[in-house]
Design a protein around this motif. Structure first.
Motif, PDB file in Angstrom:
ATOM      1  N   ASN A  46      20.661   1.196  -5.139  1.00 25.04           N
ATOM      2  CA  ASN A  46      20.242   2.533  -4.736  1.00 25.04           C
ATOM      3  C   ASN A  46      19.097   2.474  -3.723  1.00 25.04           C
ATOM      4  N   PHE A  47      19.034   3.479  -2.842  1.00 23.54           N
ATOM      5  CA  PHE A  47      17.918   3.585  -1.918  1.00 23.54           C
ATOM      6  C   PHE A  47      16.628   3.811  -2.716  1.00 23.54           C
ATOM      7  N   ILE A  48      15.515   3.250  -2.235  1.00 24.30           N
ATOM      8  CA  ILE A  48      14.251   3.274  -2.980  1.00 24.30           C
ATOM      9  C   ILE A  48      13.344   4.379  -2.436  1.00 24.30           C
ATOM     10  N   LEU A  49      13.146   5.416  -3.223  1.00 23.62           N
ATOM     11  CA  LEU A  49      12.287   6.539  -2.844  1.00 23.62           C
ATOM     12  C   LEU A  49      10.820   6.102  -2.772  1.00 23.62           C
ATOM     13  N   ILE A  50      10.105   6.579  -1.763  1.00 27.60           N
ATOM     14  CA  ILE A  50       8.658   6.356  -1.664  1.00 27.60           C
ATOM     15  C   ILE A  50       7.963   7.578  -2.250  1.00 27.60           C
ATOM     16  N   PRO A  51       7.303   7.446  -3.404  1.00 30.14           N
ATOM     17  CA  PRO A  51       6.614   8.600  -3.989  1.00 30.14           C
ATOM     18  C   PRO A  51       5.408   8.982  -3.128  1.00 30.14           C
ATOM     19  N   THR A  52       5.415  10.159  -2.557  1.00 30.79           N
ATOM     20  CA  THR A  52       4.314  10.608  -1.702  1.00 30.79           C
ATOM     21  C   THR A  52       4.333  12.123  -1.554  1.00 30.79           C
ATOM     22  N   ASP A  53       3.152  12.691  -1.353  1.00 26.26           N
ATOM     23  CA  ASP A  53       3.051  14.115  -1.051  1.00 26.26           C
ATOM     24  C   ASP A  53       2.967  14.344   0.448  1.00 26.26           C
ATOM     25  N   ALA A  54       3.020  13.253   1.221  1.00 21.94           N
ATOM     26  CA  ALA A  54       2.855  13.351   2.684  1.00 21.94           C
ATOM     27  C   ALA A  54       4.172  13.657   3.390  1.00 21.94           C
ATOM     28  N   VAL A  55       4.987  14.498   2.777  1.00 25.99           N
ATOM     29  CA  VAL A  55       6.227  14.916   3.425  1.00 25.99           C
ATOM     30  C   VAL A  55       5.908  15.989   4.450  1.00 25.99           C
ATOM     31  N   TYR A  56       6.834  16.228   5.375  1.00 23.94           N
ATOM     32  CA  TYR A  56       6.588  17.179   6.451  1.00 23.94           C
ATOM     33  C   TYR A  56       6.879  18.618   6.033  1.00 23.94           C
ATOM     34  N   ASP A  57       7.797  18.781   5.069  1.00 23.53           N
ATOM     35  CA  ASP A  57       8.206  20.118   4.642  1.00 23.53           C
ATOM     36  C   ASP A  57       8.820  20.010   3.253  1.00 23.53           C
ATOM     37  N   VAL A  58       9.556  21.043   2.848  1.00 22.22           N
ATOM     38  CA  VAL A  58      10.148  21.044   1.505  1.00 22.22           C
ATOM     39  C   VAL A  58      11.531  20.395   1.482  1.00 22.22           C
ATOM     40  N   ASN A  59      12.005  19.951   2.661  1.00 24.09           N
ATOM     41  CA  ASN A  59      13.386  19.483   2.769  1.00 24.09           C
ATOM     42  C   ASN A  59      13.509  18.006   3.136  1.00 24.09           C
ATOM     43  N   ASP A  60      12.420  17.225   2.975  1.00 21.55           N
ATOM     44  CA  ASP A  60      12.490  15.828   3.393  1.00 21.55           C
ATOM     45  C   ASP A  60      11.899  14.884   2.350  1.00 21.55           C
ATOM     46  N   ALA A  61      12.203  13.587   2.534  1.00 17.99           N
ATOM     47  CA  ALA A  61      11.701  12.545   1.648  1.00 17.99           C
ATOM     48  C   ALA A  61      11.702  11.223   2.407  1.00 17.99           C
ATOM     49  N   PHE A  62      10.913  10.262   1.910  1.00 17.85           N
ATOM     50  CA  PHE A  62      10.806   8.946   2.532  1.00 17.85           C
ATOM     51  C   PHE A  62      11.359   7.872   1.606  1.00 17.85           C
ATOM     52  N   TYR A  63      11.951   6.837   2.230  1.00 17.10           N
ATOM     53  CA  TYR A  63      12.531   5.721   1.480  1.00 17.10           C
ATOM     54  C   TYR A  63      12.090   4.402   2.111  1.00 17.10           C
ATOM     55  N   ASP A  64      12.005   3.361   1.274  1.00 15.94           N
ATOM     56  CA  ASP A  64      11.669   2.039   1.793  1.00 15.94           C
ATOM     57  C   ASP A  64      12.764   1.546   2.726  1.00 15.94           C
ATOM     58  N   ALA A  65      12.349   0.798   3.741  1.00 17.72           N
ATOM     59  CA  ALA A  65      13.302   0.331   4.749  1.00 17.72           C
ATOM     60  C   ALA A  65      13.094  -1.144   5.058  1.00 17.72           C
ATOM     61  N   LYS A  66      14.079  -1.708   5.712  1.00 22.52           N
ATOM     62  CA  LYS A  66      14.021  -3.091   6.155  1.00 22.52           C
ATOM     63  C   LYS A  66      13.448  -3.154   7.574  1.00 22.52           C
ATOM     64  N   GLY A  67      12.881  -4.301   7.916  1.00 25.00           N
ATOM     65  CA  GLY A  67      12.429  -4.521   9.283  1.00 25.00           C
ATOM     66  C   GLY A  67      10.986  -4.157   9.520  1.00 25.00           C
ATOM     67  N   LYS A  68      10.455  -4.645  10.634  1.00 23.22           N
ATOM     68  CA  LYS A  68       9.074  -4.393  11.029  1.00 23.22           C
ATOM     69  C   LYS A  68       9.029  -3.612  12.336  1.00 23.22           C
ATOM     70  N   TYR A  69       8.234  -2.577  12.333  1.00 28.08           N
ATOM     71  CA  TYR A  69       7.976  -1.773  13.529  1.00 28.08           C
ATOM     72  C   TYR A  69       7.049  -2.558  14.458  1.00 28.08           C
TER      73      TYR A  69
END
Length: 227
Positions: free
Chosen positions: A168-191
């Motif tokens: 399963n995709f790994i949710l990042i628990p955070t309140d730093a979302v942009y709005d009520v309709n988004d969420a962040f997940y852990d990803a591969k690779g380096k920026y």
């Protein structure tokens, strides 16, 4: 070591740094002008996707569900603040976790965040945003793709998500979302300054056989090919 030798070393180092910066600027200006043409696979182009920018980050926007993919099953609606299940589109982008969580606009950018992101020093994240409808404009362009092209796009996007032991995709628990309709997940690779959120979106278009820049670090490098 004499003062003269130290000064020579410092000047050489400064020259190398300035040379790298100059080369990067030239790349950033010229390579986006070179277009990678769209592929024609001979199939009907009946699946709508979009490219969208908020001025900082770009996303690939896809239907929430069709007969090829159900994003709602992999990016649960319950992970958004709204928890609504009636969205029609999902926008997904890859980028530096610090940029995503700490820099919703350029005004929020900190030197430490930019430095870590530029030099492979922080983790990456997937930003997933649900939409009811998409409105075409300068910041949002519609592209019609075939089923095979969409399958390739889906695979490209899915492959960038980190997964837990159950797949399963790994949710990042955070309140730093942009709005009520988004969420962040852990990803591969380096920026990095060579591999940005816009570079990833550009590569996603290539994976789907669509027009793209040869390489770009900016959203302009993508959108100039869709005017």
């Amino acid at each position: 070591m004499t003062v003269k030798i130290v000064i020579i070393y410092l000047l050489k180092t400064l020259g190398i740094i300035l040379g790298i910066v100059a080369l990067y600027v030239i790349m950033a200006l010229l390579l986006p002008l070179i277009e990678v043409s769209a592929e024609n696979d001979g199939q009907p182009k009946d699946i709508p996707i979009y490219i969208y920018t908020n001025g900082v980050h770009t996303d690939v926007v896809m239907p929430v569900k069709n007969d090829l993919q159900d994003w709602g099953a992999k990016v649960p609606f319950s992970n958004t603040k709204s928890k609504r299940t009636d969205y029609n589109y999902i926008g997904i982008g890859w980028g530096d976790k610090g940029f995503y969580l700490d820099t919703p606009t350029w005004a929020d950018l900190k030197f430490s965040t930019a430095f870590k992101a530029a030099f492979w020093l922080s983790d990456s994240a997937m930003h997933c945003t649900y939409y009811t409808a998409m409105k075409e404009g300068e910041d949002c362009k519609k592209i019609m793709v075939s089923k095979d092209q969409y399958k390739r796009l889906v695979k490209f996007v899915e492959d960038k998500f980190d997964r837990d032991q159950n797949g399963n995709f790994i949710l990042i628990p955070t309140d730093a979302v942009y709005d009520v309709n988004d969420a962040f997940y852990d990803a591969k690779g380096k920026y990095s300054f060579l591999n940005t959120c816009n570079t990833w979106t550009n590569d996603a278009l290539k994976a789907a056989g669509q027009k793209a820049a040869l390489w770009t670090a900016s959203d302009f490098g993508i959108f100039r090919h869709y005017k």
